[in-house]
Motif scaffolding. Structure first.
Motif, PDB file in Angstrom:
ATOM      1  N   CYS A   1       0.220  -5.086   2.535  1.00  0.00           N
ATOM      2  CA  CYS A   1      -0.274  -3.857   1.827  1.00  0.00           C
ATOM      3  C   CYS A   1       0.523  -2.515   2.395  1.00  0.00           C
ATOM      4  O   CYS A   1       1.210  -2.776   3.608  1.00  0.00           O
ATOM      5  CB  CYS A   1      -1.876  -3.380   2.006  1.00  0.00           C
ATOM      6  SG  CYS A   1      -2.253  -3.374   3.957  1.00  0.00           S
TER       7      CYS A   1
ATOM      8  N   GLN B   1       1.998   1.939   0.923  1.00  0.00           N
ATOM      9  CA  GLN B   1       2.087   2.605   0.160  1.00  0.00           C
ATOM     10  C   GLN B   1       3.516   3.269   0.155  1.00  0.00           C
ATOM     11  O   GLN B   1       3.767   3.508   1.187  1.00  0.00           O
ATOM     12  CB  GLN B   1       1.148   3.803  -0.021  1.00  0.00           C
ATOM     13  CG  GLN B   1       1.059   4.599   1.448  1.00  0.00           C
ATOM     14  CD  GLN B   1      -0.201   5.741   1.523  1.00  0.00           C
ATOM     15  OE1 GLN B   1      -0.148   6.612   0.605  1.00  0.00           O
ATOM     16  NE2 GLN B   1      -0.958   5.697   2.518  1.00  0.00           N
TER      17      GLN B   1
ATOM     18  N   VAL C   1       8.825  -7.534   0.197  1.00  0.00           N
ATOM     19  CA  VAL C   1       7.673  -8.038  -0.500  1.00  0.00           C
ATOM     20  C   VAL C   1       7.970  -9.413  -1.294  1.00  0.00           C
ATOM     21  O   VAL C   1       7.003 -10.241  -1.101  1.00  0.00           O
ATOM     22  CB  VAL C   1       7.284  -7.229  -1.633  1.00  0.00           C
ATOM     23  CG1 VAL C   1       8.439  -6.860  -2.637  1.00  0.00           C
ATOM     24  CG2 VAL C   1       5.989  -7.415  -2.489  1.00  0.00           C
TER      25      VAL C   1
ATOM     26  N   TYR D   1      -2.690  -9.557  -6.666  1.00  0.00           N
ATOM     27  CA  TYR D   1      -1.775  -8.621  -6.771  1.00  0.00           C
ATOM     28  C   TYR D   1      -2.190  -7.166  -7.530  1.00  0.00           C
ATOM     29  O   TYR D   1      -2.886  -7.351  -8.330  1.00  0.00           O
ATOM     30  CB  TYR D   1      -0.411  -8.919  -7.370  1.00  0.00           C
ATOM     31  CG  TYR D   1       0.732  -7.745  -7.661  1.00  0.00           C
ATOM     32  CD1 TYR D   1       1.231  -7.169  -6.604  1.00  0.00           C
ATOM     33  CD2 TYR D   1       1.073  -7.284  -8.836  1.00  0.00           C
ATOM     34  CE1 TYR D   1       2.299  -6.211  -6.945  1.00  0.00           C
ATOM     35  CE2 TYR D   1       1.725  -6.386  -9.284  1.00  0.00           C
ATOM     36  CZ  TYR D   1       2.657  -5.942  -8.282  1.00  0.00           C
ATOM     37  OH  TYR D   1       3.469  -4.991  -8.492  1.00  0.00           O
TER      38      TYR D   1
ATOM     39  N   ALA E   1       8.873  -4.125  -6.026  1.00  0.00           N
ATOM     40  CA  ALA E   1       9.161  -3.629  -4.847  1.00  0.00           C
ATOM     41  C   ALA E   1       8.801  -1.934  -4.870  1.00  0.00           C
ATOM     42  O   ALA E   1       8.454  -1.480  -4.099  1.00  0.00           O
ATOM     43  CB  ALA E   1      10.743  -3.693  -4.389  1.00  0.00           C
TER      44      ALA E   1
ATOM     45  N   ASN F   1       6.418  -0.755  -6.687  1.00  0.00           N
ATOM     46  CA  ASN F   1       4.986  -0.243  -6.983  1.00  0.00           C
ATOM     47  C   ASN F   1       4.559   0.759  -5.892  1.00  0.00           C
ATOM     48  O   ASN F   1       4.854   0.257  -4.769  1.00  0.00           O
ATOM     49  CB  ASN F   1       4.284  -1.539  -6.933  1.00  0.00           C
ATOM     50  CG  ASN F   1       2.817  -1.586  -7.287  1.00  0.00           C
ATOM     51  OD1 ASN F   1       2.180  -0.266  -7.462  1.00  0.00           O
ATOM     52  ND2 ASN F   1       2.111  -2.642  -7.808  1.00  0.00           N
TER      53      ASN F   1
ATOM     54  N   ARG G   1       0.999  -0.980  -2.632  1.00  0.00           N
ATOM     55  CA  ARG G   1       1.439  -2.364  -2.355  1.00  0.00           C
ATOM     56  C   ARG G   1       0.203  -3.048  -1.939  1.00  0.00           C
ATOM     57  O   ARG G   1      -0.404  -2.940  -0.547  1.00  0.00           O
ATOM     58  CB  ARG G   1       2.633  -2.607  -1.448  1.00  0.00           C
ATOM     59  CG  ARG G   1       2.827  -3.805  -1.113  1.00  0.00           C
ATOM     60  CD  ARG G   1       4.322  -3.954  -0.239  1.00  0.00           C
ATOM     61  NE  ARG G   1       5.365  -3.082  -1.111  1.00  0.00           N
ATOM     62  CZ  ARG G   1       6.485  -2.902  -0.454  1.00  0.00           C
ATOM     63  NH1 ARG G   1       6.895  -3.112   0.714  1.00  0.00           N
ATOM     64  NH2 ARG G   1       7.684  -2.337  -1.302  1.00  0.00           N
TER      65      ARG G   1
END
Length: 599
Positions: free
Chosen positions: A327, A329, A354, A370, A415, A417, A420
């Motif tokens: 996880c 950001q 990732v 996801y 990648a 996003n 995450r």
């Protein structure tokens, strides 16, 4: 020809009326956006993006640079829309942001007004005779040597050392581009040809050239991060290319839930050979009994406001699994659902961070949960399952709530996003239990779920983000907050899209609560009370579903009329009455039977 008192014909009068209505609609959207309505902001941007690009293009003379400026400007506008004091001044306010971003880019670019051309770097031409000036690698090698020599003989070598580092970085990162991307990149950034000239050179459309430039920028940014981390530049053929697709278990419509967090977990477990009823997962996880409403308006974000990591770990543990999670950001992107992911670490937008997790999970036969921020309409973002990857095409295969056939996303999109969150489940080895022990565990789990339902209903602040401007009301008090939003009046209408999604999700969770309660292994009077609670939850779900019938779950920025809001509020009052009765029955059931069920 008939004319009105101002000398206008009918067509002219209609045009003025239409223009006035457009201005009034624009002002209403701006006011709603200022108050935090993301759908209204999105409609504003759709209406004015081309105008903003025109402003930026007139300032820069470069359509590609204008695209970048507008993107930066819109991000800043979204983040600071609350500072707009007068909604009727939205366009001048947006124009100022675009102008500031354009000026900033022009200042950075100096007299070239974009990326500085390669010829702008002054270098010593030592040993230039062996340089192939048509080959970029040869040029970069020469410039690196020149900077090194200059650093050795100059009194102040710092500037030349910086240049040396720049040239080495450029040389490293360019390996990430394929032949055509590199050719277009060199022509645009180093030779300073415009996109029209490059398009004519390669017999391509100008739009295709812009696409190549945009793609190259993104790839180079990611590769620069790799180089700064000491990762080896990726070279063609350096990795074993693999492709793998898992066959997901069949997931019939009757098993699916619009609360996709639990829905995708159920599908994931079924694909591991462990099919469970959705109602069981909803009940044991507590999501059948949750309801949360934003304190701002009827946004749908309250559905997602919980501790994702702890909730997943607890549900997996109850089901007999361990969860591996990834996880984070991104730091340079607006992060949706900040209240839920604010505790996530900041991560880098590179594939190496990732894609290996996906490969490892899929290779071991495990689909990956996801969080997809590019879900199909009417969703904005939702949970999905990644069930395959292809290194050659650099694609992952994943489900989508609106596409039964699934979809693909590029490694780069995964990648990039801004949120995450990926997870895979591994079955935990457990000692075999006797029938009596299994039944005791079922009773205990059911009692914990019922106790959670009661405690959550009585807790109006079940989840409190650290971010100060975000707050949510939960439990039975959430009904009051929801009704309050509906009755604020025309000056502050409810969020139309969020209202539809809230109704769709919570009508369904109440029905799952009823189904779960009917399956709990209680006995006697305690079970009778639980069954009464189940019936009350069923009735609450029907009342909320009536709201969904009035305001269906669709993507739109339409305003909910006052009479519609009032009709929805009345259905919610009925739903609250039934759920309050259900909680009363559950409290009595625990009081009667709780001690006997406790270990």
């Amino acid at each position: 020809m008939e004319r009105d008192g101002y000398g206008l014909n009918a067509a002219g009068t209609a045009a003025i009326t239409e223009r006035k209505e457009q201005i009034e609609h624009n002002d209403r959207l701006a006011e709603r956006a200022r108050l935090g309505d993301t759908e209204a902001f999105g409609e504003l941007i759709e209406r004015h993006r081309n105008r903003a690009k025109g402003w930026a293009e007139r300032m820069t003379g470069d359509p590609h640079l204008a695209d970048d400026i507008v993107q930066d400007a819109l991000i800043r506008a979204f983040m600071h829309i609350g500072s707009l004091h007068d909604a009727s001044r939205f366009l001048p306010w947006l124009h100022k942001i675009v102008r500031n971003q354009a000026n900033m880019r022009l200042r950075r670019g100096g007299r070239f007004k974009r990326e500085k051309p390669f010829a702008a770097f002054e270098t010593r031409q030592a040993d230039a005779g062996d340089v192939n000036w048509d080959d970029l690698d040869s040029i970069l090698s020469h410039l690196t040597r020149s900077a090194t020599n200059a650093a050795a003989c100059k009194e102040d070598p710092a500037e030349h050392l910086l240049r040396k580092e720049l040239y080495e970085t450029i040389r490293s990162v360019l390996h990430c581009l394929n032949r055509k991307e590199r050719a277009v990149f060199e022509a645009y950034f180093f030779k300073q040809l415009n996109p029209e000239e490059i398009a004519a050179m390669y017999q391509m459309t100008t739009g295709s050239i812009y696409t190549y430039i945009h793609r190259s920028r993104r790839k180079l940014k990611q590769e620069q991060i790799r180089v700064s981390l000491g990762l080896h530049p990726k070279k063609e053929g350096s990795l074993m290319v693999k492709r793998k697709l898992l066959e997901l278990a069949e997931w019939p419509p009757e098993a699916a839930s619009s609360f996709t967090f639990v829905d995708r977990i159920g599908h994931m477990l079924a694909s591991l050979g462990d099919r469970r009823e959705t109602s069981e997962l909803m009940g044991l996880s507590g999501f059948a009994f949750r309801m949360q409403i934003s304190d701002k308006t009827t946004y749908a974000d309250g559905i997602y406001m919980f501790d994702w990591r702890n909730a997943l770990s607890a549900l997996m543990e109850a089901a007999g699994y361990d969860a591996a999670m990834l996880c984070g950001q991104l730091s340079d992107s607006p992060v949706p659902l900040l209240g839920a992911v604010e505790r996530f670490p900041v991560v880098l937008p590179i594939e190496e961070a990732v894609i290996p997790f996906i490969r490892k999970s899929v290779d071991s036969g495990k689909p990956v949960l996801y969080f997809d921020t590019s879900a199909m309409r009417p969703y904005v973002h939702e949970w999905s399952l990644i069930y395959g990857y292809d290194d050659e095409s650099k694609l992952v295969y994943l489900t989508d709530a609106m596409q039964p056939e699934g979809k693909t996303m590029s490694y780069e999109e995964i990648a990039d996003n801004p949120v995450r969150f990926l997870a895979a489940a591994s079955r935990r080895e457990a000692a075999p239990s006797s029938r009596s022990e299994t039944e005791k565990q079922r009773r205990k789990a059911a009692l914990e779920a019922v106790r959670f339902a009661v405690s959550y209903a009585r807790n109006s602040r079940a989840y409190c983000p650290m971010t100060s401007y975000l707050s949510y009301t939960s439990g039975l008090a959430a009904y009051d907050r929801w009704i309050e939003h509906l009755r604020r009046g025309p000056a502050s209408p409810p969020n139309r899209y969020g209202l539809g999604q809230l109704a769709a999700v919570y009508a369904e969770t109440k029905r799952y609560a009823a189904a779960f309660l009917r399956s709990v292994p209680f006995e006697g009077e305690a079970m009778r009370l639980v069954l009464l609670a189940a019936e009350a939850y069923e009735q609450a779900g029907e009342a909320i579903a009536a709201v969904g019938d009035i305001v269906p779950f669709v993507r739109t920025a339409e305003i909910v009329p006052p009479d519609t809001s009032e009709a929805c509020a009345k259905h919610l009052e009925i739903a609250k009455t039934f759920e309050a009765a259900a909680i009363g029955y559950l409290e009595k059931s625990i009081a009667l039977y709780g001690e006997e069920l406790s270990p």
